[in-house]
Each structure stands twice: as structure tokens, then as C-alpha cells.
Design an enzyme around this catalytic site. Structure first.
Site, PDB file in Angstrom:
ATOM      1  N   TYR A  56       0.856  -1.201   0.000  1.00 54.00           N
ATOM      2  CA  TYR A  56       0.000   0.000   0.000  1.00 54.00           C
ATOM      3  C   TYR A  56       0.893   1.253   0.000  1.00 54.00           C
ATOM      4  O   TYR A  56       2.120   1.158  -0.033  1.00 54.00           O
ATOM      5  CB  TYR A  56      -0.949  -0.024   1.203  1.00 54.00           C
ATOM      6  N   ALA A  77     -21.673 -30.697   7.982  1.00 51.03           N
ATOM      7  CA  ALA A  77     -23.023 -30.173   8.227  1.00 51.03           C
ATOM      8  C   ALA A  77     -23.693 -30.932   9.372  1.00 51.03           C
ATOM      9  O   ALA A  77     -24.238 -30.324  10.314  1.00 51.03           O
ATOM     10  CB  ALA A  77     -23.862 -30.283   6.959  1.00 51.03           C
TER      11      ALA A  77
END
Ligand SMILES: Cc1cc2nc3c(=O)[nH]c(=O)nc-3n(C[C@H](O)[C@H](O)[C@H](O)COP(=O)(O)O)c2cc1C
Length: 648
Positions: free
Chosen positions: A176, A396
């Protein structure tokens, strides 16, 4: 002194800030900010859970100092105006109320952004050198503009102080703007802000000195910087040490060692292929060269490793990033010696690659509560206790069972194999995927602790079993099976499915193997075969391979792992026939080709295994979840389980 982890739980200090232990949460933007740059309640709830979990210091995610030009994404929070002080103050207060200190990471994206996120403004940079990853073409900043941005960093720090923060953190790494100034790869200037090392360091130096002058000696200034960029022409490790020394001279109170730019993404956001703690050597070298505290980051998943790092003097603080997304109570559990209870991140990058990069709120494949803290962090007892039958002990089914049992239901989970999570175990087989085992290991450990869960292994469930069991709730979590399209020769003796192969049920004949299907499963299977010494070619009907893979892993696979394994691939290749010689396929112009192989592995997708639902196995409440509903990723399977567990 803590019995297990004396170094980890030793109090520490950064400038005037005292810290209760050596664990820091590094900045991580989960995309929970408001579209206008403001703090949201969802963000507060997310951070509060981490503060409660015992981390000493939370370093808040990137906060824009110059919006919209300096933004790195659409939902990034800002502090470039006084109007944001209120929201930022509320966030700090909520974190501090729950026992952690807080600083925020001030940030300007520079060239590492896109016009969609800067409201159409052309990104700016020290020099007009495009970002190698996003290909953004930036505009060169003028001398006056540089002065203005330095002032914006300083004013944002002043606002942080007003908002009650314990200090400020600067994003001086990951390619950055700040690091664009010190890195030769992006700074080609030859004025006061570019040229030799000293002038390339002037931008961060003036920001630090300006903040010190404006906020005083007691306001700690931390900075994350790149101790190496791993790219030709970028920061080398030697330069990284010089950068660290210069940042210390400028007045930084702590140096947070990181690495990588967007062009070397896996060096800042590792894939599963990276070893735990692989970056610690960078911090160790920096620590030898400076006198202020130094932290290290990157795939530190266990308290053991964290303790070792501190014990060996490789860093003063450890940063636990994705590990705290996956388990906000990582520090608390380590403190209490509950090592096995830690829900360890398995580094799938679903949080960032599949979610935040796609402008979706962050969630986590291991921890479905992420982003749902307000509704889900506290598990509420069920009003009516029910007899719950779950078919399938995968991600799940086990998650549904865990949550349902915590709510007080009487849960029995049936699994047709003799062990839990057979599918997850297969997914963990290809090279470097062993961390996927964290998923079932944690769930199994949690289920064992619950007296109201029974695991029935090696029991296949039919409609009759359901009728005899008489559940109040039936949850069908029977997973998926490989798709075997009705093509000539598909049942030939030289053709097998990825499931058969990975389960070791069929041995693979010959040296030359074709993998049909170049999605995630196909390409990982290709790596598995290559590791067995096979000569592997992948045929994919779409325009490209790995279209379903998380983008950082995909980048790594396409640029490093598949080429290193010498796996070849062909796209726009639709297989139409399997035979003893190999396969026949069509290209996108419907031209027919043959390709020879000794064996062929079919990886053409998965389809739900939900016969039980189709025959209408009876119970007052019936739910189909996970891959049995639709074949997707572990994250969605766990989400389904977490949701239904709370619904019943
Ligand atoms: C969802 C997500 C968001 C991130 N956002 C930031 C950020 O805002 N600023 C930053 O410096 N690093 C960011 N990072 C990088 C992390 O701070 C950290 O360096 C990286 O995840 C490696 O550490 P870990 O293996 O402990 O997760 C982010 C990482 C993730 C997973």
C-alpha cells in the site's frame, strides 16, 4: 507465571501502553463497514467477541485517511473527517469494555486499488508504475499532494486519540501507499521523496514524526512494514532490516513485521501449502537489529508455536489473525490449558478470498458465527427439547448436532462409514491439504464432550430405520457423490472416480493419467497423482481451470503448484468418450481429438446424495443440509448445520 505458556501470558508493553499478554490481533478488514465509511453494529459485535476471548490488543482493520482516492475496497471504514469520530469511539469503547486494548490501522491504498472503489478517481502512487496484480495504472503524486496525504495521516491519528484509542497503527506494508514509497519497485521518483533509501523513507518518517508531534510522547505509534516483498526489484530481507531501523529512528514504538505485496499475495495471505510460522525468521532478524518491540505474523495456529517463538526470542509479540476469526477464544482457551478445544483455522482463505474479495461480508468455514455474532454467539436453550436424528457425520451433520445438543436437544448422529467425516478426510488427502483435518477433529472433540449426543458409526439409515427411531426432527446430511455422466466407456476398468482413488479403493494403473474435470477437485487430484509419480494431464470443458477455487489458492495453484508438479491442462476440452486407449474430446469448435492414457480419473463434479429425502423418510420436521442439499464448500455445509441447529 502461567504454567503452560509462561511467555505468551507474560504482560508486555508498547510505548506507554501496557498489555496483559503477548497476543495481538492483526488488522483484518471483514467488509462490515458501512458504504459511507462508517462503523456498523455488526463490526462492533464481531470485535467484541474477540475482545472477550482474551487477546491483549486488537489492531483494527485498515481505516482510510483519504477517501475515496485512498480506499482499497467499497466498505472500508474512514477517518478522514470528524464525522467518523463518534462511530470509531463507540467501537473502541466496546472493545475496551471487554478487556482488550485497541489501536486502528491508518491506511492509504495508493496504486493497490481500482476505480470502482475510488468513486472513479484514478489511483495515485509515488510513480506511475502499475500494480502487477490489479494492473491498475496510477497517477504520480505531486510534491504538494504528498504533503497533504502526510497531513491526512496525522489528522486521522489525532481523531483516533480524540476517540479514545490506546494508540495508532500504520499500514506501512503489503504494497500500500507507505510501502510504495520505500520500495524501489514502485518508487521511481528523483525528488525529495524518492531516489536513495533515505528519501524513499521520508514519507513514513514524516508521518511518524508528525503524529508524534501532534499526539504527544504517550500515544503509542505502531507500524506494520514489509521485511521482505519476495518480488524481483522489491524489498529484500536486508533492506527490510534497514527499513525497520529507519522506522525506529523516526519514532515508532513497535514494529509489526509482515511481508508481501498484491503481486506476491501468498506471502501476506498464505495458502494451506505454507508451513506454520514460516515467516518468523523475518521478525527474528529484525528484532536483532532494533530496540523497540517486534511482532511476527503468519500461520501461527497453536499456542505451542506462539510460546516457542517468544521463548526463543524471535519476537516480543505474536499476531494471531485468521486464528482469531476461526476461534475468538483462542487466547482464553490457551490460558485455561484447553488446547484441544481451539477451533483452529485451516487456512482455506474462504474469509478473504471467497468473501471479502467479492465484496461479501466475511464469514469463516470453521466458524459459522463470524458475522452473525449478535444472533449466534450465545447459544440459546431450546424451549421444547426434541429427539433429533441426524443422518451423516460430515461437517453439516456434526455442526447441526453440536449446536442442537448445546441447546438441550437429544441428538443421535448416524454415519454409514465406521468413522466420522469420510468426505472431509478425502479432501485432506491431496498434498498440503492436511490442515483440512482440523474441521472434523474439532467437531469430533466437541461432540465427545456432550452427554446428549450419541454417535452411531457404521449404520446406514433407511426409511425403515427412521420410522423405527421415531425422531421429532430428521436432519439429512448425507453429503454428495461424484457425478458419473452417461458417456460411452465410463464404466471401463481404466476409469475411476476421485473418491475411489483418494480412498485407496482402486489402485491406479500405468504411468499416464488423464483427469477429466479441472475444477478444485480435479486439479487437487492431479497434484495427488503427480506426487505418486504419475504423468498427469487435466481436461476441462470450461474456458479456464479452477473456476470454483478460492482466488488466492487458485493463483498459487496456477502459478506455482501445478507447474512445479508438471501437471498439464487443456481447457475447452469436452470429453465425449472413454475407451481402452484413453478419451475422446471435442474442442470449442466441435473438432474431435483423442488423448491416450493408461488410467482416467473422473472429477466432473458432485451431486447431492439425498435418497432419504426423496423417499420421504417420515418425521414431523425434516431438513436437508450441506452437500445433500447442494454440493458446495465446507463453509456452506457448516453454515447449514449451524443454522438448522439453531432453528429446531
Ligand atoms: C479477512 C482478512 C482481512 C485482512 N485485512 C487486513 C487489513 O485490513 N490490514 C492488514 O494489514 N492486513 C490484513 N490482513 C492480513 C492479516 O492481518 C494477517 O497478516 C494475515 O492474515 C496472516 O496472518 P494469519 O495467518 O495469522 O491470519 C487480512 C487478512 C484477512 C484474513
Amino acid at each position: 507465571m502461567h504454567a503452560h505458556y509462561p511467555k505468551l501470558f507474560e504482560p508486555g508493553r508498547i510505548g506507554s501502553m501496557s498489555l496483559k499478554n503477548r497476543i495481538l490481533m492483526p488488522p483484518m478488514d471483514g467488509g462490515y463497514g458501512g458504504a459511507d465509511g462508517s462503523v456498523t453494529q455488526r463490526m462492533i459485535d464481531y470485535y467484541v467477541e474477540r475482545a472477550k476471548g482474551g487477546v491483549a490488543l486488537i489492531i483494527l482493520q485498515i481505516v482510510c485517511v483519504d477517501s475515496p482516492q485512498g480506499k482499497a475496497g467499497p466498505n472500508q471504514i474512514s477517518l478522514d473527517s470528524d464525522k467518523f469520530i463518534g462511530g470509531m469511539a463507540r467501537l473502541a469503547e466496546a472493545i475496551q469494555d471487554n478487556g482488550a486494548k485497541v489501536v486502528a490501522q491508518l491506511h492509504h491504498a495508493g496504486r493497490q486499488t481500482a476505480k470502482e472503489w475510488t468513486d472513479g478517481w484514478q489511483p495515485v502512487a509515488p510513480s506511475p508504475v502499475p500494480c502487477p496484480f490489479l494492473k491498475t495504472q496510477p497517477r504520480e503524486l505531486t510534491y504538494d499532494e504528498i504533503q497533504k496525504i502526510i497531513e491526512k495521516f496525522i489528522q486521522a491519528a489525532v481523531r483516533l486519540k480524540k476517540a479514545g484509542y490506546d494508540g495508532v497503527h500504520l499500514h506501512g506494508g503489503h504494497g500500500y501507499l507507505i510501502s510504495q514509497f520505500y520500495s524501489r519497485i514502485s518508487n521511481k521518483r528523483n525528488d525529495g521523496y524518492g531516489g536513495d533509501f533515505e528519501r524513499r523513507m521520508r514519507f513514513p518518517t514524516e508521518i511518524i514524526q508528525g503524529i508524534r508531534a501532534a499526539c504527544g510522547p504517550d500515544f503509542p505509534i505502531m507500524i506494520r512494514f514489509n521485511a521482505a516483498e519476495f518480488i524481483e526489484g522489491g524489498v529484500t530481507q536486508e533492506e527490510g532490516i534497514e527499513i525497520a531501523k529507519a522506522l525506529e529512528r523516526a519514532g515508532a514504538d513497535a514494529l509489526c513485521t509482515s511481508s508481501g505485496i498484491y503481486g506476491t499475495m501468498t506471502r501476506q495471505l498464505e495458502t494451506m501449502a505454507f508451513a506454520e510460522g514460516w515467516r518468523v525468521y523475518l521478525a527474528e532478524a529484525v528484532r536483532k537489529a532494533v530496540n523497540v518491540p517486534v511482532s511476527t505474523v503468519g500461520v501461527i495456529r497453536t499456542p505451542e508455536l506462539a510460546e516457542q517463538i517468544l521463548e526463543k526470542g524471535q519476537a516480543d509479540f505474536v499476531e494471531i489473525g485468521r486464528g482469531l476469526i476461526s476461534d475468538p477464544e483462542w487466547p482464553k482457551k490457551a490460558f485455561e490449558g484447553r488446547y484441544k478445544d481451539i477451533r483452529k483455522c485451516f487456512t482455506c482463505n474462504y474469509c478473504i478470498g471467497d468473501r471479502v474479495f467479492s465484496q461479501l461480508w466475511m464469514s469463516c468455514a470453521q466458524n459459522p458465527e463470524v458475522g452473525h455474532e449478535a444472533e449466534w454467539a450465545i447459544i440459546k436453550p431450546a424451549e421444547n427439547k426434541k429427539k433429533v436424528m441426524i443422518v451423516g457425520a460430515g461437517a453439516a451433520g456434526m455442526e447441526a448436532g453440536r449446536v442442537a445438543a448445546l441447546r438441550g436437544h437429544e441428538v443421535t448422529i448416524f454415519e454409514k462409514e465406521n468413522e466420522v467425516a469420510p468426505q472431509i478426510k478425502l479432501a485432506a488427502k491431496p498434498p498440503t491439504k492436511d490442515k483440512v483435518n482440523f474441521v472434523w477433529e474439532w467437531l469430533e472433540n466437541e461432540l465427545k464432550k456432550l452427554a446428549n449426543v450419541r454417535l452411531e458409526l457404521g449404520k446406514e439409515v433407511t426409511a425403515d430405520t427412521v420410522k423405527a427411531f421415531k425422531p421429532d426432527v430428521l436432519i439429512i446430511a448425507t453429503g454428495a457423490r461424484p457425478v458419473l455422466p452417461d458417456l460411452p466407456g465410463i464404466h471401463g476398468s481404466n476409469v475411476l472416480t476421485y473418491q475411489d482413488l483418494l480412498a485407496g479403493e482402486t489402485s491406479i494403473k500405468g504411468e499416464n493419467v488423464i483427469v477429466v474435470g479441472g475444477g478444485t477437485i480435479g486439479c487437487e487430484t492431479a497434484l495427488y497423482l503427480s506426487a505418486l509419480g504419475k504423468n498427469v494431464a487435466v481436461l476441462e470443458m470450461l474456458d479456464d481451470i479452477l473456476m470454483d477455487m478460492e482466488p488466492i489458492h487458485r493463483f498459487d495453484m496456477m502459478t506455482v503448484r501445478l507447474p512445479e508438479a508438471k501437471v498439464r491442462w487443456k481447457t475447452n476440452a469436452t470429453v465425449i468418450e472413454f475407451n481402452e486407449e484413453g478419451v475422446k474430446y471435442l474442442d470449442k469448435f466441435n473438432r474431435k481429438y483423442s488423448q491416450k492414457a493408461d488410467s482416467i480419473v473422473v472429477c466432473m463434479g458432485s451431486r447431492p446424495r439425498n435418497e432419504l429425502a426423496q423417499i420421504g423418510a417420515f418425521a414431523p420436521e425434516v431438513y436437508v443440509i450441506g452437500d445433500a442439499k447442494r454440493a458446495r464448500k465446507i463453509a456452506q455445509a457448516k453454515h447449514d448445520g449451524a443454522f438448522v441447529g439453531r432453528l429446531i
